[in-house]
Scaffold this active site. Structure first.
Site, short mmCIF file in Angstrom:
data_model
loop_
_atom_site.label_atom_id
_atom_site.label_comp_id
_atom_site.label_asym_id
_atom_site.label_seq_id
_atom_site.Cartn_x
_atom_site.Cartn_y
_atom_site.Cartn_z
N LYS A 1 52.46 77.34 31.27
CA LYS A 1 53.36 76.58 30.41
C LYS A 1 54.23 75.73 31.34
O LYS A 1 55.06 76.25 32.08
CB LYS A 1 54.23 77.50 29.55
CG LYS A 1 55.16 76.71 28.63
CD LYS A 1 56.21 77.60 28.01
CE LYS A 1 57.27 76.72 27.32
NZ LYS A 1 58.47 77.48 26.97
N ALA B 1 60.52 75.86 21.30
CA ALA B 1 61.97 75.68 21.52
C ALA B 1 62.71 75.31 20.25
O ALA B 1 62.25 74.48 19.45
CB ALA B 1 62.25 74.63 22.59
N GLY B 2 63.86 75.96 20.06
CA GLY B 2 64.78 75.62 18.99
C GLY B 2 64.60 76.36 17.69
O GLY B 2 65.43 76.24 16.79
N ASN C 1 61.44 82.82 21.39
CA ASN C 1 61.99 83.80 22.32
C ASN C 1 63.39 84.22 21.89
O ASN C 1 63.61 85.33 21.40
CB ASN C 1 62.02 83.24 23.74
CG ASN C 1 62.36 84.28 24.79
OD1 ASN C 1 62.19 84.05 25.98
ND2 ASN C 1 62.84 85.45 24.41
#
Length: 257
Positions: A96, A184-185, A206
């Site tokens: 990643k 993300a987010g 995460n």
């Protein structure tokens, strides 16, 4: 079902491994999530001395596919070096790729990202680039050799969800054959479900799980949400309408004189 560099995943949820209250909670969250991919941040100082071995052993015991990342890298050289070390430690060509451009927003440095992606693809890596929702950047990443794209929903750890659905829809429309992962987010299971409803192939979560009051229950909720979103997309949902449309047919209705 979409494959990621030839690997088919039964579930569309990927989980990160940072910030969990304990190794036990991390393991339980993964079991409840059904996630088959775990992202792991490689600390450069562990490459030679294998520091943090108990943590790496824990990740391997999960029985999932490891996706090392280059989190915290701000330059092309730093990201490429970290990726090369990760390949040695985890014995996988998957990476990643993160090249951060701004310390406050953690926004990708898209110029450095494309350069690093090209170097790594030429070196045999199978790159999962953390990018923005820009079509032009996505095109350059594909030209560089990336066969997966990971656009952000919003800044890392923000929990703001999908701030630019138009941009995410455009990516899906322009790259129908490229696996797309919202990275993300994402802060709520509903955000993950929405990403799947937009036709995305997976989501990476995460902070929303690791920092929840009950990480295990939240992992379970995300698992259910991603599967529901994927099922809804497969069911061919109705298009939004500007006008009301009666759900009860008028044919056969009794008229009183």
């Amino acid at each position: 079902m979409r494959t990621f560099y030839g690997t088919e995943l039964a579930t569309p949820l990927m989980l990160g491994t940072a910030q969990y209250p304990s190794p036990t909670i991390l393991s339980e969250a993964f079991r409840e999530s059904g996630a088959e991919v775990a992202t792991v941040s490689l600390r450069r100082e562990s490459g030679g001395v294998r520091a943090g071995r108990p943590f790496w052993d824990l990740i391997r015991e999960l029985g999932v596919r490891v996706l090392p990342n280059t989190a915290g890298c701000f330059t092309v050289k730093e990201a490429v070096t970290t990726a090369q070390m990760a390949r040695e430690v985890f014995e996988t060509p998957w990476i990643k790729l993160e090249v951060i451009g701004h310390a406050d927003t953690l926004e990708p440095d898209v110029f450095g990202l494309v350069d690093a992606a090209r170097i790594l693809c030429e070196d045999g890596f199978e790159v999962f680039p953390y990018t923005t929702d820009s079509l032009s950047v996505a095109e350059r990443l594909v030209e560089a050799g990336c066969r997966v794209l990971m656009p952000w929903g919003s800044p890392i750890g923000s929990g703001l969800g999908l701030l630019n659905e138009h941009g995410l829809r455009s990516l899906r429309a322009h790259f129908p054959d490229i696996p797309l992962v919202v990275d993300a987010g994402i802060g709520l299971p509903s955000h993950a479900a929405r990403a799947m409803e937009l036709g995305y192939d997976a989501v990476l979560v995460n902070t929303a799980v690791a920092r929840a009051g009950d990480s295990v229950a939240m992992a379970r909720a995300f698992a259910q949400a991603t599967l529901a979103g994927r099922a809804a997309t497969a069911a061919d949902p109705i298009e939004p309408r500007d006008m009301a449309s009666p759900s009860t047919p008028l044919i056969g209705k009794a008229f009183l004189g």
